[in-house]
Enzyme design. Structure first.
Site, PDB file in Angstrom:
ATOM      1  N   HIS A 138       0.839  -1.201   0.000  1.00 17.24           N
ATOM      2  CA  HIS A 138       0.000   0.000   0.000  1.00 17.24           C
ATOM      3  C   HIS A 138       0.878   1.257   0.000  1.00 17.24           C
ATOM      4  CE1 HIS A 138      -3.546   2.404   1.669  1.00 17.24           C
ATOM      5  NE2 HIS A 138      -2.518   3.168   2.013  1.00 17.24           N
ATOM      6  N   GLU A 139       1.871   1.296   0.893  1.00 21.63           N
ATOM      7  CA  GLU A 139       2.738   2.475   0.997  1.00 21.63           C
ATOM      8  C   GLU A 139       3.667   2.599  -0.207  1.00 21.63           C
ATOM      9  OE1 GLU A 139       2.043   4.652   3.137  1.00 21.63           O
ATOM     10  OE2 GLU A 139       0.627   3.363   4.224  1.00 21.63           O
TER      11      GLU A 139
END
Length: 373
Positions: A138-139
């Protein structure tokens, strides 16, 4: 991660996406905004100039001095996940990653020149390996999309608004920008959730992680289907008054509500778009310069039109009626808000009034804060 000669490869069999463009997984609203910004002449120059005002160097020194930098000798399992996610999403420059002592589960990607990923100890302790892999992906998705730049600006403007709040009307303009950035950033979170799924390629792990963000580590007490049913109930429950309360509840947040994120990700995981990416058919980074702003905006507009048509939210239904030329709008609004409708035309309002007599729905869940992941 395992080593094959000099190359790092995923620890288990997962598809890699060489040269993938962030356009492949970006939410339509997120993508159109980013394409427009990237096409603006001098946009990069403006942000470079602004970097002198932003506390990026201070942030880097802060994390370096008061957090733990992830590497081969510190949190090596997170280091492996980071290399893994960068390999799968083909991000050449691996961002620095830090673990920060904080019991609140949280993660973020910030930075102007080079993105920095920060995760809290609360998040590390909450999630299992595959759930954490989705978070790291996600990051990394934020980094690949260039979201770190805008997130840093949002942090700066939010802090600035607090500092000038004592000046009459001093923070009005700033908060208007902050509100707009938050609306964009909520859409960017949906994009990053998709990137996390592409990195982990385990939709069940992604669902579990989102459930834990909402309900803590008591996973044995939760059920994915019931959790997703909450999102459907949230969307379709209540009347126009509840729709307004939903808007007011989400305005101060940087992230969509967790059940909504889970429902959006589940829907995308079952879509043709996701399957095409998994089959190797996706936009490439070297094609980004040829991306049409108009096409992106048209795609975004089409997405929202479809969302309005399929939404069960009372306000979205009303918007659809207006767009469809529904008559007697004034009467419909009066009936909905006063509960005085009769017959089939006032069914929703009457139903809403009936619920209010028993007890109006609350205007929030008591959790004003939002995790950054």
């Amino acid at each position: 991660m395992t080593n094959t000669g000099s190359e790092k490869v995923p620890a288990r069999n997962r598809r890699r996406f060489p040269g993938i463009s962030s356009r492949a997984y970006e939410h339509p609203a997120d993508r159109s905004a980013l394409v427009a910004l990237r096409k603006l002449s001098g946009f990069d120059t403006v942000f470079k100039a602004l970097s002198g005002l932003l506390p990026e160097r201070s942030l880097r020194l802060l994390f370096l001095s008061d957090s733990v930098r992830v590497g081969e000798t510190q949190f090596p399992h997170l280091h492996g996940m980071l290399l893994d996610a960068c390999y799968v999403l083909d991000l050449e420059q691996v961002p620095q990653m830090y673990v920060q002592q904080d019991p609140k589960p949280n993660a973020m990607c910030i930075g102007l020149d080079e993105p920095i990923i920060v995760v809290t100890t609360g998040l590390v302790e909450l999630l299992d390996e595959e759930e954490m892999r989705a978070v790291v992906g996600h990051e990394v998705g934020h980094a690949l999309s260039g979201h770190a730049v805008y997130r840093t600006v949002l942090l700066f403007l939010t802090n600035l608004a607090l500092k000038v709040a004592w000046i009459p009307l001093g923070n009005v303009a700033i908060m208007a920008i902050v509100t707009a950035l938050r609306e964009w950033f909520r859409k960017s979170e949906l994009s990053a959730d998709r990137a996390g799924l592409l990195a982990g390629q385990d939709v069940h792990a992604s669902m579990r992680g989102l459930m834990k963000l909402a309900g803590g580590h008591h996973l044995h007490e939760m059920n994915v289907d019931a959790f997703l049913a909450q999102a459907e109930e949230y969307e379709e429950s209540g009347d126009l008054r509840d729709s307004v309360l939903k808007i007011l509840n989400v305005l101060p947040r940087t992230h969509p509500f967790t059940t909504v994120r889970a429902a959006e990700l589940k829907k995308w995981s079952q879509s043709r778009d996701y399957q095409r990416i998994m089959d190797g058919h996706y936009p490439r980074r070297d094609e980004d310069k040829d991306t049409s702003v108009g096409d992106s905006f048209r795609e975004s507009a089409s997405h929202y039109a479809d969302s309005v048509r399929s939404s069960k939210d009372p306000l979205m239904k009303l918007v659809g009626d207006i767009a469809g030329g529904a008559g007697d709008l004034g009467g419909k609004l009066r009936d909905v808000f006063t509960g005085s409708g009769s017959g089939s035309g006032g069914g929703t309002a009457a139903g809403g009034a009936g619920r209010d007599q028993k007890g109006a729905p609350g205007d929030g869940d008591g959790k004003g804060g939002a995790t950054e992941q």
